[in-house]
Design an enzyme around this catalytic site. Structure first.
Site, PDB file in Angstrom:
ATOM      1  CG  HIS A  44      -2.714  88.672  -5.763  1.00 34.41           C
ATOM      2  ND1 HIS A  44      -2.235  88.639  -4.469  1.00 34.41           N
ATOM      3  CD2 HIS A  44      -4.073  88.647  -5.660  1.00 34.41           C
ATOM      4  CE1 HIS A  44      -3.256  88.613  -3.620  1.00 34.41           C
ATOM      5  NE2 HIS A  44      -4.378  88.603  -4.327  1.00 34.41           N
ATOM      6  CG  HIS A 102     -12.771  87.198  -6.955  1.00 36.11           C
ATOM      7  ND1 HIS A 102     -11.845  87.928  -7.674  1.00 36.11           N
ATOM      8  CD2 HIS A 102     -12.425  87.337  -5.653  1.00 36.11           C
ATOM      9  CE1 HIS A 102     -10.976  88.472  -6.853  1.00 36.11           C
ATOM     10  NE2 HIS A 102     -11.298  88.132  -5.620  1.00 36.11           N
TER      11      HIS A 102
END
Length: 410
Positions: free
Chosen positions: A251, A386
């Site tokens: 993240h 992703h």
């Protein structure tokens, strides 16, 4: 280093192009009869016994909207199938908004998630660009629901989870949903021209940078209802797929890229203003890589660390590698620093040697600390989002959302 792994070589461009096409082929069996997305198994076979979740359906709508810009056969129909699910069985006609998902026996998964609603915004934005039927209406409704239920104008942040009826708000606050809100808000601003959403994204980013700077550039993920950091959240369940304990280096990496996109789209040529944010993006990326990449002598990015940077969960999730590829490329583009190009090459090699499934397609979604296949958190290969974006972002504009960047380029 093999030219195949080096940014801006013809070999790397070809490697990326082939992965893009392979991923679009791999995911093509996702639609259920009603349009919502099945969770995909190891070879792309739908796992029909698992719930059909809103966030996965949105990701597939986003991916195949982009696929339509690339001229991939069938992408328009696949995007439309996902939109059918979002406008149909996943939509709550009684209370508004979108269910978390639908079980295999057509029961509703409870709660209304900010995370899922952010992805509805992203999916609808990409579908509007792709001129898919119903997309504009979907985006307008998604914005209305999000603004009413999730965005807090006073705090400049989004809440996390309501009950299904939107009558009870969970006290948990989290940055994962806010991160994908930034992504979605930037896409909305790019597609609609409404800069309110870019400004909101900046407000979230400013809060996150402040928290990260005060915490050695490791981002607190979990908060109480008044936005006090809960640094011990899930300390006894550290590998939770959405609320893991500690810092999540992936993240930090992903925030770095989003901050660059926001800063350049907001300040453009104002080098001074943008530079402050680019420096923050570099700090987040470098902290995450220093903490988690290859830290135990084995290639890969550890899933989580404690607040001193020590590995807690050493499993390697495919999405962290995808984001590392993206952000290393983006930082190389905007800074010209050779370290980022070198890391990009290392990530590419690791992808090719360990994470890319050369037999069945797509990327392995979870490996253990020795890069053996693991399925405790992410069995199968749920969606394309992703991995697919990681084949495109390194070679497109860094100051706009990827759907618009691809459309402009084709």
């Amino acid at each position: 280093m093999n030219a195949k792994y080096k940014i801006d070589t013809e070999e790397n461009r070809e490697f990326m192009h082939n992965m893009t096409q392979d991923l679009l082929r791999f995911g093509s069996r996702f639609p259920s009869p009603s349009g919502s997305s099945y969770y995909l198994g190891d070879d792309g076979t739908p796992w029909t016994d698992r719930p059909r979740e809103t966030w996965i359906t949105c990701r597939m709508a986003h991916v195949y909207s982009i696929g339509s810009f690339l001229g991939h056969p069938g992408s328009e129909q696949l995007a439309d199938a996902a939109l059918k699910g979002l406008m149909g069985e996943l939509h709550d006609d009684a209370n508004g908004g979108w269910y978390s998902g639908i079980t295999s026996d057509h029961q509703i998964l409870p709660n209304k998630q900010c995370y899922a609603h952010a992805f509805v915004l992203l999916a609808a934005s990409s579908a509007v660009l792709a001129k898919r039927p119903g997309a504009q209406k979907l985006l307008e409704e998604a914005l209305a629901v999000y603004d009413l239920r999730f965005w807090n104008e006073e705090e400049g942040l989004a809440c996390d989870t309501w009950n299904t009826e939107f009558t009870e708000l969970d006290p948990y606050r989290g940055l994962n949903a806010n991160m994908h809100t930034v992504e979605a808000f930037l896409a909305v601003a790019d597609v609609t021209g409404n800069e309110t959403y870019r400004i909101r994204a900046g407000r979230i980013i400013n809060r996150v940078i402040g928290w990260a700077r005060d915490n050695q550039w490791r981002i607190p993920e979990h908060f109480t209802s008044n936005w006090a950091a809960d640094l011990d959240c899930n300390i006894h369940q550290p590998a939770d797929p959405f609320k893991p304990y500690g810092a999540t280096p992936g993240h930090g990496i992903e925030w770095g890229r989003l901050i660059v996109q926001w800063a350049l789209s907001t300040y453009g040529g104002d080098a001074g203003s943008a530079a402050l944010y680019l420096a923050a993006a570099e700090n987040l990326f470098c902290r995450a890589i220093d903490d988690a990449w290859n830290v135990d002598g084995i290639p890969g990015i550890a899933y989580t660390t404690d607040w001193n940077g020590k590995t807690v969960v050493q499993d390697r999730m495919h999405w962290t590698l995808a984001e590392a590829i993206n952000t290393s490329a983006v930082l190389y583009r905007v800074t010209g620093k050779e370290r980022y190009a070198q890391l990009y090459s290392e990530f590419m090699r690791y992808l090719d040697e360990k994470v890319l499934d050369h037999v069945h397609g797509s990327w392995f979604h979870q490996l253990d600390g020795n890069n053996n296949l693991l399925d405790t958190v992410w069995p199968g290969k749920s969606d394309l989002y992703h991995a697919f974006q990681a084949t495109l972002i390194p070679y497109h504009r860094v100051d706009v959302s990827i759907a618009l960047a691809v459309k402009e380029n084709h």
